[in-house]
Design a protein around this motif. Sequence first.
Motif, PDB file in Angstrom:
ATOM      1  N   UNK A 259       0.833  -1.207   0.000  1.00  0.00           N
ATOM      2  CA  UNK A 259       0.000   0.000   0.000  1.00  0.00           C
ATOM      3  C   UNK A 259       0.863   1.251   0.000  1.00  0.00           C
ATOM      4  N   UNK A 260       1.979   1.202   0.743  1.00  0.00           N
ATOM      5  CA  UNK A 260       2.886   2.356   0.781  1.00  0.00           C
ATOM      6  C   UNK A 260       3.490   2.616  -0.583  1.00  0.00           C
ATOM      7  N   UNK A 261       3.905   1.533  -1.268  1.00  0.00           N
ATOM      8  CA  UNK A 261       4.492   1.683  -2.605  1.00  0.00           C
ATOM      9  C   UNK A 261       3.465   2.211  -3.595  1.00  0.00           C
ATOM     10  N   UNK A 262       2.236   1.722  -3.518  1.00  0.00           N
ATOM     11  CA  UNK A 262       1.186   2.164  -4.439  1.00  0.00           C
ATOM     12  C   UNK A 262       0.793   3.617  -4.176  1.00  0.00           C
ATOM     13  N   UNK A 263       0.713   3.978  -2.905  1.00  0.00           N
ATOM     14  CA  UNK A 263       0.355   5.356  -2.559  1.00  0.00           C
ATOM     15  C   UNK A 263       1.441   6.328  -2.998  1.00  0.00           C
TER      16      UNK A 263
ATOM     17  N   UNK B 132       5.322  -7.295  -9.931  1.00  0.00           N
ATOM     18  CA  UNK B 132       5.616  -6.514 -11.136  1.00  0.00           C
ATOM     19  C   UNK B 132       4.353  -6.221 -11.932  1.00  0.00           C
ATOM     20  N   UNK B 133       3.520  -7.253 -12.117  1.00  0.00           N
ATOM     21  CA  UNK B 133       2.274  -7.074 -12.871  1.00  0.00           C
ATOM     22  C   UNK B 133       1.327  -6.135 -12.138  1.00  0.00           C
TER      23      UNK B 133
ATOM     24  N   UNK C 236       3.594   1.729 -12.622  1.00  0.00           N
ATOM     25  CA  UNK C 236       4.913   1.735 -11.973  1.00  0.00           C
ATOM     26  C   UNK C 236       5.713   0.532 -12.450  1.00  0.00           C
ATOM     27  N   UNK C 237       6.896   0.766 -12.947  1.00  0.00           N
ATOM     28  CA  UNK C 237       7.773  -0.322 -13.389  1.00  0.00           C
ATOM     29  C   UNK C 237       8.617  -0.802 -12.215  1.00  0.00           C
ATOM     30  N   UNK C 238       8.510  -2.080 -11.927  1.00  0.00           N
ATOM     31  CA  UNK C 238       9.279  -2.684 -10.845  1.00  0.00           C
ATOM     32  C   UNK C 238      10.064  -3.857 -11.400  1.00  0.00           C
TER      33      UNK C 238
ATOM     34  N   UNK D  90      15.777  -0.388  -6.510  1.00  0.00           N
ATOM     35  CA  UNK D  90      16.067  -0.143  -5.086  1.00  0.00           C
ATOM     36  C   UNK D  90      14.766   0.048  -4.310  1.00  0.00           C
ATOM     37  N   UNK D  91      14.694  -0.500  -3.112  1.00  0.00           N
ATOM     38  CA  UNK D  91      13.472  -0.365  -2.328  1.00  0.00           C
ATOM     39  C   UNK D  91      13.230   1.082  -1.929  1.00  0.00           C
TER      40      UNK D  91
END
Length: 238
Positions: free
Chosen positions: A154-158, A211-212, A219-221, A226-227
């Motif tokens: 959720x943090x990464x998406x936000x 990734x998907x 967002x490309x992961x 890097x985190x």
Amino acid sequence: MSSPKSAPRAEVTDGRSQRWNGHKAERRDRILNAAITAIREAGVDVGVKEIAERANVPRSVVYRLFGDRDDLDEQVRTRIISELMTRLTPVLEPEGTVGAAVTRAVDTYIGWIVTNPHLHQFLASGSTKKSVGGSRSVSNARTAVAVQTTQLLAAAMARADGADDIAEPLAFALVGMVDSAVNRWLSRGMRPVSAEALSHSLQRWILHTITVAMADIGVEVRAQTPVTELFGSATEPR
């Protein structure tokens, strides 16, 4: 008129009660440790008699302190899970690259299982009672891992200004995938693949799934991401 001696008598009674409670706690701890040692060495079908012998107590004491076998087993699971989570919780905090973070978490989990296969089988065996949902301790542990994973996703998406409503189902899907794959692998005697091969496959599946999911919000992961780029300061609980 009450006697002045009543207070000291109460103090003596309280002291005896505290000593007895301490004695019971020591015995319970010894029985739980004996049960874990017996399961680790002999497997999930170890009996109460062997556990009592290892703890150097009569079998009747085991039932007096734990009520029944299901109560004993559930408290053994709680202790096993505590040991596992002590290993696992720190590596769920992302560091380095995304790929390295996933590798560290999965390798730690698989490594613990390889070292303690009978303990993990015992966790997966559930309760002998036909209760819906199986062991509460095991269910709570899975939920705790999934919730921590949810917070990270959720943090990464936000941070990417994307909707984070899929973070929770995605986290629970990942935890469920790993759990099911590992349980099946153990039930087949750690076959048909090695621990290293299973860990490697799980890492790839987790990375591909993340990734998907992140690509869906633009967002490309990659494993080399890097985190800090993915999470930034948003990894702190909201």
